[in-house]
Design a protein around this motif. Structure first.
Motif, PDB file in Angstrom:
ATOM      1  N   ILE A  56       0.861  -1.189   0.000  1.00  0.00           N
ATOM      2  CA  ILE A  56       0.000   0.000   0.000  1.00  0.00           C
ATOM      3  C   ILE A  56       0.894   1.235   0.000  1.00  0.00           C
ATOM      4  O   ILE A  56       1.801   1.354   0.834  1.00  0.00           O
ATOM      5  CB  ILE A  56      -0.935   0.003   1.220  1.00  0.00           C
ATOM      6  N   TYR A  58       0.558   4.224   0.916  1.00  0.00           N
ATOM      7  CA  TYR A  58       0.229   5.285   1.872  1.00  0.00           C
ATOM      8  C   TYR A  58       0.450   4.786   3.293  1.00  0.00           C
ATOM      9  O   TYR A  58       0.562   3.581   3.533  1.00  0.00           O
ATOM     10  CB  TYR A  58      -1.229   5.733   1.688  1.00  0.00           C
ATOM     11  N   SER A  59       0.491   5.725   4.225  1.00  0.00           N
ATOM     12  CA  SER A  59       0.756   5.386   5.620  1.00  0.00           C
ATOM     13  C   SER A  59      -0.384   4.575   6.232  1.00  0.00           C
ATOM     14  O   SER A  59      -1.527   4.640   5.774  1.00  0.00           O
ATOM     15  CB  SER A  59       0.971   6.656   6.444  1.00  0.00           C
ATOM     16  N   ALA A  60      -0.060   3.847   7.283  1.00  0.00           N
ATOM     17  CA  ALA A  60      -1.064   3.067   8.013  1.00  0.00           C
ATOM     18  C   ALA A  60      -2.087   4.000   8.653  1.00  0.00           C
ATOM     19  O   ALA A  60      -1.758   5.083   9.127  1.00  0.00           O
ATOM     20  CB  ALA A  60      -0.385   2.220   9.082  1.00  0.00           C
ATOM     21  N   ASP A  65      -5.283   2.547   3.322  1.00  0.00           N
ATOM     22  CA  ASP A  65      -4.760   1.489   4.182  1.00  0.00           C
ATOM     23  C   ASP A  65      -5.899   0.701   4.823  1.00  0.00           C
ATOM     24  O   ASP A  65      -5.860  -0.541   4.867  1.00  0.00           O
ATOM     25  CB  ASP A  65      -3.871   2.101   5.262  1.00  0.00           C
ATOM     26  N   ASN A  87       3.130  -1.198   4.193  1.00  0.00           N
ATOM     27  CA  ASN A  87       2.943   0.214   3.857  1.00  0.00           C
ATOM     28  C   ASN A  87       4.261   0.794   3.363  1.00  0.00           C
ATOM     29  O   ASN A  87       5.292   0.672   4.028  1.00  0.00           O
ATOM     30  CB  ASN A  87       2.460   1.000   5.073  1.00  0.00           C
ATOM     31  N   PRO A  89       4.818   4.379   1.899  1.00  0.00           N
ATOM     32  CA  PRO A  89       4.386   5.694   1.425  1.00  0.00           C
ATOM     33  C   PRO A  89       5.517   6.473   0.760  1.00  0.00           C
ATOM     34  O   PRO A  89       6.697   6.168   0.949  1.00  0.00           O
ATOM     35  CB  PRO A  89       3.934   6.387   2.720  1.00  0.00           C
ATOM     36  N   SER A  93       2.492   7.732  -3.927  1.00  0.00           N
ATOM     37  CA  SER A  93       2.358   6.281  -4.128  1.00  0.00           C
ATOM     38  C   SER A  93       3.252   5.751  -5.245  1.00  0.00           C
ATOM     39  O   SER A  93       3.215   4.548  -5.556  1.00  0.00           O
ATOM     40  CB  SER A  93       0.911   5.852  -4.389  1.00  0.00           C
TER      41      SER A  93
END
Length: 343
Positions: A56, A58-60, A65, A87, A89, A93
């Motif tokens: 993913i 992006y951040s958690a 997420d 993750n 990020p 992305s």
């Protein structure tokens, strides 16, 4: 022994030797063929036979997420192997996208693609991956429309009033976004292009500070993704002017769509779905797609997405591929007209 008898013996021996050689060669061929058949009959390990990594970009804790983890949890129960979320990020992305685009196409490294994979194709120079060529578009998870909101103190109550006010006061209104080149920026520029209004772009680093400044009155308005925005509208801290989707939101039944307000074909939705590296075998793609569709079809999934002001998407890999291609083309036209570029 006579000469004739000797000749007969020699010929008999030669024929016997030839027969033995032929028999040996036949046996060797049969054994070799049998071995080949045995090797071919041994099936490859069924997919999946080990944990699957879901990357993913992006951040958690963010919307992408949360959706990715929800889908991973449901799919791993169907597939019988853990789906481990990673993750990664950065770069809108692009870092995560490039990592998965270069991964082995064996179904064990997957990616949650988003609208950024469509818009980034137009705003970044020297992209090191291609959203259409380097991925298989497995399953469209969801979409969440943007909502045009204004500060509650601004004397504007619908889109027609906003356009009239902006034209009478060029440059006076400001609009907040989650950052240059993001979907909320594209939404604002699309509105400017379609209506001819002059409003000033104020980029922020994420949705939270942008929404906070609209509520505080430091910025006039902004297109924000519906997920997480509804409570602030329902509490009266923000006023919703229009929904940039194909239909009204159930949580905001009295807020019309932009199209209902007189601007046709105006859709700006934050979306995401499952990508795999290009070259992933069709059988694996189909298995992943079926697992995702099974999770999306569950009533609890649809209820969870609706709570987050999102719509379940679904469809086949081909449907998703066409959707992503259309998104890339649409935002490329807006980026060119509005001269949106990032280094």
């Amino acid at each position: 022994m006579s000469e004739n008898k000797c000749g007969i013996v020699r010929r008999s021996l030669n024929q016997a030797l030839l027969s033995l050689a032929a028999l040996a060669l036949t046996g060797l061929t049969e054994v070799t063929g049998l071995s080949g058949l045995t090797a071919q009959a041994q099936p490859a390990s069924p997919y999946p036979s080990k944990p699957i990594k879901l990357v993913i970009g992006y951040s958690a804790g963010g919307p992408t997420d949360l959706i990715g983890r929800y889908m991973a949890h449901g799919m791993e129960q169907i597939l019988g192997q853990p789906m481990i979320v990673e993750n990664k990020p950065g770069g809108g992305s692009n870092i995560a996208s490039e990592q998965v685009a270069r991964a082995a196409p064996d179904g064990y490294t997957l990616f949650v693609g988003t609208i950024s994979n469509a818009t980034n194709m137009s705003v970044y120079d020297n992209m090191r991956y291609d959203t259409m060529k380097d991925f298989v578009h497995v399953t469209h998870f969801m979409s969440s429309p943007s909502v045009l909101v204004v500060n509650a103190a601004v004397p504007i109550y619908n889109l027609k009033e906003l356009i009239a006010y902006a034209k009478a006061n060029p440059g006076k209104l400001t609009y907040a976004t989650t950052g240059t080149g993001g979907s909320t920026h594209f939404a604002g520029e699309l509105l400017k292009l379609r209506t001819g209004i002059d409003v000033l772009h104020v980029p922020y680093k994420g949705a939270s500070p942008a929404i906070t400044d609209i509520m505080a009155g430091n910025v006039s308005m902004g297109f924000m993704t519906a997920a997480g925005l509804v409570p602030s509208i329902q509490s009266g801290k923000l006023r919703a002017i229009a929904v940039a989707g194909v239909k009204r939101l159930p949580q905001l039944p009295n807020v019309p769509t932009v199209e209902e307000e007189g601007i046709p074909d105006f859709e700006v939705s934050s979306w995401n779905g499952l990508f795999a590296p290009a070259g992933t075998p069709p059988a694996i793609v189909q298995k992943l797609s079926q697992a995702a569709l099974t999770v999306l079809a569950r009533p609890e999934t649809q209820a969870q997405f609706a709570e987050d002001s999102a719509f379940v998407a679904g469809g086949s890999p081909e449907d998703f591929r066409k959707y992503v291609a259309a998104e890339i083309a649409k935002w490329a036209a807006v980026a060119k007209a509005a001269n949106i570029k990032l280094n």
